[in-house]
Design a protein around this motif. Structure first.
Motif, PDB file in Angstrom:
ATOM      1  N   LEU A  57      -2.292   2.814 -13.180  1.00 59.78           N
ATOM      2  CA  LEU A  57      -1.797   1.448 -13.396  1.00 59.78           C
ATOM      3  C   LEU A  57      -1.104   0.911 -12.144  1.00 59.78           C
ATOM      4  N   LYS A  58      -0.448   1.782 -11.393  1.00 57.96           N
ATOM      5  CA  LYS A  58       0.136   1.376 -10.098  1.00 57.96           C
ATOM      6  C   LYS A  58      -0.974   0.973  -9.135  1.00 57.96           C
ATOM      7  N   VAL A  59      -2.054   1.746  -9.127  1.00 63.94           N
ATOM      8  CA  VAL A  59      -3.195   1.436  -8.266  1.00 63.94           C
ATOM      9  C   VAL A  59      -3.821   0.106  -8.698  1.00 63.94           C
TER      10      VAL A  59
ATOM     11  N   TYR B 111       0.832  -1.206   0.000  1.00 62.78           N
ATOM     12  CA  TYR B 111       0.000   0.000   0.000  1.00 62.78           C
ATOM     13  C   TYR B 111       0.869   1.259   0.000  1.00 62.78           C
ATOM     14  N   SER B 112       2.010   1.189   0.660  1.00 61.17           N
ATOM     15  CA  SER B 112       2.870   2.376   0.759  1.00 61.17           C
ATOM     16  C   SER B 112       3.262   2.909  -0.619  1.00 61.17           C
ATOM     17  N   GLY B 113       3.331   2.044  -1.614  1.00 61.55           N
ATOM     18  CA  GLY B 113       3.686   2.470  -2.964  1.00 61.55           C
ATOM     19  C   GLY B 113       2.602   3.257  -3.680  1.00 61.55           C
ATOM     20  N   VAL B 114       1.359   3.145  -3.206  1.00 68.95           N
ATOM     21  CA  VAL B 114       0.243   3.855  -3.849  1.00 68.95           C
ATOM     22  C   VAL B 114      -0.510   4.769  -2.880  1.00 68.95           C
TER      23      VAL B 114
ATOM     24  N   ILE C 121      -1.125   8.322  -4.054  1.00 69.18           N
ATOM     25  CA  ILE C 121      -2.070   8.391  -5.172  1.00 69.18           C
ATOM     26  C   ILE C 121      -3.499   8.219  -4.669  1.00 69.18           C
ATOM     27  N   ILE C 122      -3.707   7.232  -3.801  1.00 68.29           N
ATOM     28  CA  ILE C 122      -5.054   6.941  -3.303  1.00 68.29           C
ATOM     29  C   ILE C 122      -5.560   8.053  -2.395  1.00 68.29           C
TER      30      ILE C 122
END
Length: 159
Positions: A138-140, A117-120, A123-124
Protein backbone atom coordinates in the motif's frame (compact mmCIF):
# COMPACT_ATOMS: atom_id res chain seq x y z
CA UNK A 1 -1.14 -15.49 -17.84
CA UNK A 2 1.25 -14.07 -15.24
CA UNK A 3 4.06 -12.23 -17.02
CA UNK A 4 6.60 -13.15 -14.36
CA UNK A 5 5.80 -16.83 -14.84
CA UNK A 6 5.97 -16.40 -18.61
CA UNK A 7 9.48 -14.97 -18.33
CA UNK A 8 10.45 -17.37 -15.53
CA UNK A 9 11.14 -14.50 -13.16
CA UNK A 10 10.30 -14.09 -9.50
CA UNK A 11 7.62 -11.48 -8.84
CA UNK A 12 9.55 -8.27 -8.31
CA UNK A 13 9.17 -4.51 -8.48
CA UNK A 14 12.49 -4.28 -10.33
CA UNK A 15 13.19 -6.70 -13.15
CA UNK A 16 16.61 -7.92 -14.22
CA UNK A 17 16.89 -6.41 -17.71
CA UNK A 18 19.53 -8.87 -18.91
CA UNK A 19 17.39 -11.88 -18.00
CA UNK A 20 14.35 -10.19 -19.49
CA UNK A 21 16.05 -9.58 -22.86
CA UNK A 22 17.50 -13.09 -23.00
CA UNK A 23 14.18 -14.72 -22.16
CA UNK A 24 12.31 -12.45 -24.60
CA UNK A 25 14.40 -13.65 -27.55
CA UNK A 26 14.02 -17.25 -26.39
CA UNK A 27 10.23 -16.90 -26.19
CA UNK A 28 10.02 -15.12 -29.54
CA UNK A 29 11.89 -18.00 -31.18
CA UNK A 30 9.48 -20.40 -29.56
CA UNK A 31 6.19 -18.59 -30.28
CA UNK A 32 6.72 -16.24 -33.22
CA UNK A 33 3.85 -16.78 -35.69
CA UNK A 34 6.28 -17.10 -38.62
CA UNK A 35 7.39 -20.45 -37.23
CA UNK A 36 3.82 -21.76 -37.38
CA UNK A 37 2.90 -21.06 -41.01
CA UNK A 38 2.55 -24.80 -41.76
CA UNK A 39 0.75 -25.61 -38.50
CA UNK A 40 -2.96 -26.04 -37.89
CA UNK A 41 -5.18 -22.97 -37.51
CA UNK A 42 -5.48 -23.69 -33.81
CA UNK A 43 -1.70 -23.88 -33.36
CA UNK A 44 -1.25 -20.67 -35.35
CA UNK A 45 -3.81 -18.86 -33.21
CA UNK A 46 -2.19 -20.15 -30.02
CA UNK A 47 1.25 -19.00 -31.22
CA UNK A 48 -0.14 -15.58 -32.12
CA UNK A 49 -1.72 -15.19 -28.66
CA UNK A 50 1.47 -16.27 -26.90
CA UNK A 51 3.65 -14.04 -29.07
CA UNK A 52 1.35 -11.12 -28.32
CA UNK A 53 1.51 -11.88 -24.58
CA UNK A 54 5.32 -12.02 -24.75
CA UNK A 55 5.42 -8.59 -26.41
CA UNK A 56 2.98 -7.08 -23.92
CA UNK A 57 4.86 -8.62 -20.99
CA UNK A 58 8.16 -7.22 -22.24
CA UNK A 59 6.69 -3.74 -22.57
CA UNK A 60 5.33 -3.84 -19.01
CA UNK A 61 8.33 -5.46 -17.34
CA UNK A 62 10.85 -3.13 -19.02
CA UNK A 63 9.16 -0.06 -17.55
CA UNK A 64 9.58 0.42 -13.79
CA UNK A 65 6.27 2.23 -13.27
CA UNK A 66 4.37 -0.30 -15.38
CA UNK A 67 5.97 -3.12 -13.40
CA UNK A 68 4.87 -1.56 -10.11
CA UNK A 69 1.35 -1.13 -11.46
CA UNK A 70 1.31 -4.73 -12.71
CA UNK A 71 2.45 -6.18 -9.36
CA UNK A 72 -0.14 -4.11 -7.50
CA UNK A 73 -2.80 -5.42 -9.89
CA UNK A 74 -1.57 -9.01 -9.44
CA UNK A 75 -1.93 -8.57 -5.69
CA UNK A 76 -5.45 -7.19 -6.08
CA UNK A 77 -4.47 -3.79 -4.70
CA UNK A 78 -5.01 -1.69 -7.82
CA UNK A 79 -7.90 -1.47 -10.24
CA UNK A 80 -7.32 -0.53 -13.89
CA UNK A 81 -8.81 3.00 -13.80
CA UNK A 82 -8.77 3.46 -10.03
CA UNK A 83 -9.25 6.96 -8.65
CA UNK A 84 -6.80 7.16 -5.78
CA UNK A 85 -7.18 9.76 -3.04
CA UNK A 86 -3.77 11.31 -2.43
CA UNK A 87 -2.95 12.66 1.05
CA UNK A 88 -3.83 16.34 1.58
CA UNK A 89 -0.28 17.24 2.68
CA UNK A 90 1.10 15.90 -0.60
CA UNK A 91 -1.50 17.83 -2.59
CA UNK A 92 -0.61 21.03 -0.71
CA UNK A 93 3.09 20.60 -1.53
CA UNK A 94 2.27 19.94 -5.17
CA UNK A 95 -0.04 22.96 -5.27
CA UNK A 96 2.85 25.12 -4.05
CA UNK A 97 5.08 23.65 -6.76
CA UNK A 98 2.38 24.31 -9.34
CA UNK A 99 2.04 27.94 -8.30
CA UNK A 100 5.75 28.51 -8.69
CA UNK A 101 6.24 26.76 -12.04
CA UNK A 102 9.31 28.06 -13.81
CA UNK A 103 12.31 26.77 -15.74
CA UNK A 104 13.76 25.44 -12.47
CA UNK A 105 10.57 23.58 -11.53
CA UNK A 106 11.56 20.34 -13.23
CA UNK A 107 14.59 20.02 -10.94
CA UNK A 108 12.46 20.76 -7.87
CA UNK A 109 9.89 18.17 -8.95
CA UNK A 110 12.60 15.57 -9.51
CA UNK A 111 13.99 16.32 -6.04
CA UNK A 112 10.51 15.94 -4.58
CA UNK A 113 10.13 12.64 -6.42
CA UNK A 114 13.42 11.39 -4.92
CA UNK A 115 12.12 12.39 -1.50
CA UNK A 116 8.91 10.37 -1.86
CA UNK A 117 10.88 7.45 -3.32
CA UNK A 118 13.03 7.29 -0.20
CA UNK A 119 9.99 6.09 1.76
CA UNK A 120 9.59 3.00 -0.44
CA UNK A 121 13.12 2.49 -1.69
CA UNK A 122 13.83 -0.50 0.56
CA UNK A 123 10.54 -2.17 -0.36
CA UNK A 124 11.09 -1.72 -4.10
CA UNK A 125 14.77 -2.58 -4.22
CA UNK A 126 14.62 -5.52 -1.80
CA UNK A 127 11.21 -6.87 -2.80
CA UNK A 128 10.58 -10.43 -1.70
CA UNK A 129 7.17 -11.75 -2.70
CA UNK A 130 7.21 -14.30 0.11
CA UNK A 131 7.54 -11.76 2.91
CA UNK A 132 6.14 -8.48 1.57
CA UNK A 133 3.16 -7.23 3.54
CA UNK A 134 -0.01 -5.62 2.30
CA UNK A 135 0.99 -2.51 4.26
CA UNK A 136 4.29 -2.38 2.33
CA UNK A 137 2.46 -2.73 -0.97
CA UNK A 138 0.00 0.00 0.00
CA UNK A 139 2.98 2.33 0.59
CA UNK A 140 4.23 1.43 -2.89
CA UNK A 141 0.75 2.11 -4.27
CA UNK A 142 0.72 5.58 -2.74
CA UNK A 143 4.20 6.23 -4.15
CA UNK A 144 3.00 5.05 -7.58
CA UNK A 145 0.11 7.54 -7.60
CA UNK A 146 2.25 10.38 -6.25
CA UNK A 147 4.86 9.76 -8.93
CA UNK A 148 2.17 9.62 -11.59
CA UNK A 149 0.80 12.96 -10.36
CA UNK A 150 4.24 14.55 -10.46
CA UNK A 151 4.83 13.16 -13.95
CA UNK A 152 1.71 14.96 -15.21
CA UNK A 153 3.19 18.23 -13.99
CA UNK A 154 6.48 17.47 -15.71
CA UNK A 155 4.60 16.65 -18.91
CA UNK A 156 2.83 20.02 -18.72
CA UNK A 157 6.19 21.76 -18.28
CA UNK A 158 7.52 20.05 -21.39
CA UNK A 159 4.65 21.38 -23.53
Amino acid sequence: MNYFDLFELPVSLQVDDSHLAKKYFELQKKYHPDYFTHSTDEEQEDALEKSSAVNKALKILKDKDSTIKYVLQLKGLLEEEEKYQLPPDFLMEVMELNEELSDDSAAAIHDFEKEIYSGVKAIIENYNDAIVTTADLLKVKEYYFKKKYLQRILDRLAD
